[in-house]
Scaffold this motif. Structure first.
Motif, PDB file in Angstrom:
ATOM      1  N   LYS A 259     -28.560  35.881  36.062  1.00  0.00           N
ATOM      2  CA  LYS A 259     -29.376  35.411  37.222  1.00  0.00           C
ATOM      3  C   LYS A 259     -30.174  34.089  37.451  1.00  0.00           C
ATOM      4  N   ALA A 260     -30.008  33.907  38.993  1.00  0.00           N
ATOM      5  CA  ALA A 260     -30.325  33.079  39.019  1.00  0.00           C
ATOM      6  C   ALA A 260     -31.490  32.997  40.470  1.00  0.00           C
ATOM      7  N   PHE A 261     -33.056  32.381  40.237  1.00  0.00           N
ATOM      8  CA  PHE A 261     -34.017  32.450  40.695  1.00  0.00           C
ATOM      9  C   PHE A 261     -35.030  30.762  41.177  1.00  0.00           C
ATOM     10  N   LEU A 262     -34.081  31.395  42.562  1.00  0.00           N
ATOM     11  CA  LEU A 262     -34.478  29.585  43.297  1.00  0.00           C
ATOM     12  C   LEU A 262     -35.843  29.911  44.718  1.00  0.00           C
ATOM     13  N   SER A 263     -36.174  29.126  44.076  1.00  0.00           N
ATOM     14  CA  SER A 263     -36.970  28.506  45.559  1.00  0.00           C
ATOM     15  C   SER A 263     -36.481  27.451  46.379  1.00  0.00           C
ATOM     16  N   CYS A 264     -37.077  27.621  47.684  1.00  0.00           N
ATOM     17  CA  CYS A 264     -36.309  26.798  48.589  1.00  0.00           C
ATOM     18  C   CYS A 264     -36.784  26.119  49.706  1.00  0.00           C
ATOM     19  N   ARG A 265     -35.940  24.656  49.633  1.00  0.00           N
ATOM     20  CA  ARG A 265     -37.222  23.716  50.190  1.00  0.00           C
ATOM     21  C   ARG A 265     -37.399  24.047  51.710  1.00  0.00           C
ATOM     22  N   GLU A 266     -36.322  24.755  52.219  1.00  0.00           N
ATOM     23  CA  GLU A 266     -36.782  24.701  53.986  1.00  0.00           C
ATOM     24  C   GLU A 266     -37.020  26.320  54.171  1.00  0.00           C
ATOM     25  N   GLU A 267     -37.579  26.688  55.010  1.00  0.00           N
ATOM     26  CA  GLU A 267     -37.929  27.792  55.869  1.00  0.00           C
ATOM     27  C   GLU A 267     -36.668  29.093  55.421  1.00  0.00           C
ATOM     28  N   LYS A 268     -35.894  28.489  55.697  1.00  0.00           N
ATOM     29  CA  LYS A 268     -34.307  29.663  55.849  1.00  0.00           C
ATOM     30  C   LYS A 268     -33.806  29.566  54.995  1.00  0.00           C
ATOM     31  N   HIS A 269     -32.851  30.064  54.015  1.00  0.00           N
ATOM     32  CA  HIS A 269     -32.348  29.881  52.994  1.00  0.00           C
ATOM     33  C   HIS A 269     -31.004  30.223  52.182  1.00  0.00           C
ATOM     34  N   PRO A 270     -30.443  29.256  52.121  1.00  0.00           N
ATOM     35  CA  PRO A 270     -28.749  29.153  52.854  1.00  0.00           C
ATOM     36  C   PRO A 270     -28.292  30.712  51.812  1.00  0.00           C
ATOM     37  N   SER A 271     -27.171  31.528  52.752  1.00  0.00           N
ATOM     38  CA  SER A 271     -26.965  32.309  52.177  1.00  0.00           C
ATOM     39  C   SER A 271     -26.602  33.326  50.888  1.00  0.00           C
ATOM     40  N   LEU A 272     -25.894  33.801  50.081  1.00  0.00           N
ATOM     41  CA  LEU A 272     -25.961  34.005  49.047  1.00  0.00           C
ATOM     42  C   LEU A 272     -24.159  33.785  49.077  1.00  0.00           C
ATOM     43  N   ILE A 273     -23.002  33.841  50.385  1.00  0.00           N
ATOM     44  CA  ILE A 273     -22.039  33.020  50.233  1.00  0.00           C
ATOM     45  C   ILE A 273     -21.755  31.971  50.258  1.00  0.00           C
ATOM     46  N   GLU A 274     -23.167  31.425  50.494  1.00  0.00           N
ATOM     47  CA  GLU A 274     -23.127  29.500  50.442  1.00  0.00           C
ATOM     48  C   GLU A 274     -23.557  29.470  49.192  1.00  0.00           C
ATOM     49  N   MET A 275     -24.295  29.783  48.852  1.00  0.00           N
ATOM     50  CA  MET A 275     -24.342  29.987  46.754  1.00  0.00           C
ATOM     51  C   MET A 275     -23.215  30.182  46.047  1.00  0.00           C
ATOM     52  N   LYS A 276     -22.428  31.036  46.785  1.00  0.00           N
ATOM     53  CA  LYS A 276     -21.222  30.835  45.746  1.00  0.00           C
ATOM     54  C   LYS A 276     -20.797  29.837  45.867  1.00  0.00           C
ATOM     55  N   ARG A 277     -20.093  30.013  47.055  1.00  0.00           N
ATOM     56  CA  ARG A 277     -19.025  28.603  46.968  1.00  0.00           C
ATOM     57  C   ARG A 277     -19.848  27.183  46.706  1.00  0.00           C
ATOM     58  N   PHE A 278     -21.035  26.866  46.832  1.00  0.00           N
ATOM     59  CA  PHE A 278     -21.565  26.023  46.165  1.00  0.00           C
ATOM     60  C   PHE A 278     -21.290  25.680  44.606  1.00  0.00           C
ATOM     61  N   CYS A 279     -21.782  26.980  44.169  1.00  0.00           N
ATOM     62  CA  CYS A 279     -21.266  26.707  43.181  1.00  0.00           C
ATOM     63  C   CYS A 279     -20.252  26.691  42.347  1.00  0.00           C
ATOM     64  N   ALA A 280     -19.071  27.377  43.110  1.00  0.00           N
ATOM     65  CA  ALA A 280     -17.459  27.529  42.528  1.00  0.00           C
ATOM     66  C   ALA A 280     -17.091  26.155  42.754  1.00  0.00           C
ATOM     67  N   GLU A 281     -18.214  25.116  43.589  1.00  0.00           N
ATOM     68  CA  GLU A 281     -17.965  23.803  43.631  1.00  0.00           C
ATOM     69  C   GLU A 281     -17.903  22.794  42.601  1.00  0.00           C
ATOM     70  N   ASN A 282     -18.922  23.116  42.053  1.00  0.00           N
ATOM     71  CA  ASN A 282     -19.667  22.216  41.313  1.00  0.00           C
ATOM     72  C   ASN A 282     -20.197  22.901  39.292  1.00  0.00           C
TER      73      ASN A 282
END
Lengths: 82, 521
Positions: free
Chosen positions: B465-488
């Motif tokens: 489980k990942a817990f995150l806080s965001c620099r911006e008001e609207k946080h990235p979607s789950l799909i975007e985070m998963k895609r980002f992780c898949a790339e990294n």
């Protein structure tokens, strides 16, 4: 969006993306290469599809080339259903 | 005359050599010179002796960070006792447990804490004799409390006690696996060997101004207080509120002309992001020390870019040894570096080695647990003989403390930290270090804080489980985070769930509170 696409999308949202805004998941969102479906999740999806639509997937079909988007999945299911 | 192996000898010597130098500053409320701090701590010594404190006893400190607290520390040491600082922000039940557990024979406490402590003690037995301070700041509260006690009966002047090198200097309580805090016992020689090593590393001057950012119940404070005092420098106390507010904190560092900074990386990361450092005159700052957790490399890089030309040193070590390895960061940090900096080489007063699960030394380059021996290593845990024995390598001639941290030695003979033994999980047959996933998440541009926990899962064995806080008001979607992780990250490291928080929960020492995260849904 076809019925199959809708069903697959709902299944993925419920099982693998709980809490996600449904509009974020489109027919072309990469699922396997996009980190949403890992091998275990892909297997789970395949079992769901086989049961729901009475089709069989070959081992070589269970990969990113065949199942990477909701559109790909729906296309393959449609072919299998004939 | 105190021996050089006693921690309080540093103050006695500094007061003799530099009586007029400013020893401690409480920004906003005043300061004390060395001669004054020495005298005030002598008064504490005399009062504690009059209250019955003897060599080998423990004295509890239940105070907010203050000059009064520093004088109390030295007063307790001069009386021959070990000091036991508790977290004034912690629940009174926890503090009552600690004070009871190590059997303090006297307590120096702020009046605001007394009532709730008294309530806790109804079930634990009577409170120890107390010096009660109405307030703290610049030593006045302590002085007033001692005056009041003197009016009831003078404390006869006593001699400062010569502490034997293996006599306890302080006990720091850390969270224990059983849920009860456990007291790490450190002797004068443990502390003095560490302080003397710090002198080698930092070469402090009387003109230096040390930050005191960490609370006194946290082991970082040992460096802040005692290294500063040893060298006749000035200790600048930083209160808890300012300490967590990057903008005010940056202004305080500038205004107080702090030259040696020491803190956990988390506040430095906040300073680099929100401190507006480029708008301030921070010319006196010459050394930045950090310890306690991994410094995410992107924040360290950002900090070193904003404040170039300083020494940046990563200090590593558990409370049980205090700092045991150190690494001076080479600047500039390359843009493409993704891994955190090494923890470096063993400090000169200690020895380190890497062992396998059998306690055998591994080949250079192989992973294993870091174990530490030498003068800085704790005596054990207070009243926990079995846990104390288990903390050391079995069947070894020397006392090798097992850090529980997995490392390897790289080609430069620097130790590289891989993670906690208990933060490594197996997933789909792969060994996963949760810290590596965190490092991956930190690379996302909107991620401000990232923490990852593993929990048992019936279906898959382990769920990440990942817990995150965001620099911006609207946080990235789950799909975007998963895609980002898949790339990294490798697939087996992609978290199962992502949960966005306003801010991650922290422990009293300002580290991410993993225990609470595990309990969160």
């Amino acid at each position: 969006m076809s019925d199959v696409e809708y069903t697959v999308k709902q299944f993925i949202l419920k099982e693998f993306l709980p809490g996600e805004d449904p509009s974020e998941l489109t027919s072309s969102t990469p699922l396997i290469t996009g980190g949403i479906l890992d091998s275990l999740a892909t297997m789970k999806l395949v079992m769901f599809l086989e049961e729901r639509y009475g089709v069989r997937f070959e081992a070589h079909e269970v990969d990113a080339d065949h199942l990477d988007t909701v559109a790909d999945i729906a296309k393959l299911v449609a072919i299998k259903k004939g | 005359m105190a021996t050089s192996a006693a921690l309080h000898h540093y103050l006695i010597e500094a007061a003799r050599r530099w009586p007029e130098n400013t020893a401690v500053v409480d920004p906003g409320s005043g300061s004390l010179r060395y001669s004054e701090l020495h005298r005030l701590s002598d008064r504490v010594r005399d009062r504690l002796r009059a209250m019955g404190v003897r060599s080998g006893d423990r004295v509890g400190l239940y105070l907010r960070k203050s000059t009064d607290g520093v004088a109390s520390i030295y007063g307790a040491l001069k009386s021959g006792a070990a000091y036991v600082p508790v977290d004034p922000g912690a629940p009174p039940s926890r503090n009552a447990f600690i004070l009871q557990n190590c059997g303090v024979s006297a307590l120096i406490v702020e009046s605001r804490f007394v009532e709730r402590l008294r309530a806790e003690h109804e079930t634990l037995g009577p409170l120890p004799p107390m010096i009660v301070l109405e307030s703290v700041g610049s030593g006045r509260g302590l002085s007033t409390a001692l005056d009041a006690l003197d009016r009831k009966g003078l404390a006869p002047p006593t001699d400062t006690i010569d502490a034997a090198p293996d006599a306890l200097a302080y006990i720091l309580y850390t969270s224990g696996s059983t849920g009860k805090p456990k007291g790490v016992m450190l002797s004068h020689d443990n502390a003095v060997s560490f302080v003397d090593w710090c002198s080698e590393l930092l070469e402090p001057r009387t003109t230096d101004r040390f930050s005191s950012h960490a609370p006194f119940h946290f082991d970082l404070s040992i460096l802040d207080i005692h290294v500063c005092i040893k060298h006749g420098a000035t200790l600048v106390l930083i209160g808890e509120d300012v300490g967590k507010d990057p903008e005010r904190l940056a202004q305080l560092i500038a205004a107080e002309r702090i030259s040696i900074w020491y803190s956990a990386p988390s506040i430095l990361a906040l300073l680099s992001q929100f401190g507006r450092l480029n708008e301030l005159d921070l010319a006196p700052l010459r050394i930045v020390l950090f310890a306690g957790e991994v410094f995410p490399i992107k924040h360290l890089r950002a900090l070193t870019r904003q404040l170039p030309g300083r020494r940046y040193v990563n200090l590593y070590g558990p409370t049980e040894t205090n700092v045991c390895t150190w690494y001076e960061v080479k600047l500039p940090i390359p843009e493409d570096r993704l891994k955190p900096v090494a923890i470096g080489k063993s400090c000169s007063h200690l020895q380190c080695k890497v062992v396998d699960s059998e306690g055998e030394t591994v080949r250079r380059g192989d992973e294993g647990e870091l174990v530490v021996a030498g003068r800085g290593v704790m005596q054990g845990y207070w009243a926990l003989p079995e846990q104390s024995a288990r903390a050391f390598l079995a069947q070894a001639k020397e006392r090798w403390y097992k850090t529980g941290d997995v490392v390897f030695e790289d080609d430069n003979a620097d130790y590289v930290y891989l993670g906690r033994r208990d933060r490594m999980v197996k997933r789909r047959g792969y060994r996963v270090e949760l810290g590596e996933i965190e490092a991956g998440l930190y690379r996302h541009p909107t991620v401000k804080e990232a923490a990852v926990v593993a929990v048992a899962d019936e279906e898959t064995g382990v769920k990440i489980k990942a817990f995150l806080s965001c620099r911006e008001e609207k946080h990235p979607s789950l799909i975007e985070m998963k895609r980002f992780c898949a790339e990294n990250l490798p697939t087996y490291m992609i978290p199962d769930t992502f949960s966005w928080q306003t801010a991650l929960p922290k422990t009293s020492t300002d580290k991410v509170d993993y225990q609470r995260l595990k309990e969160m849904r």
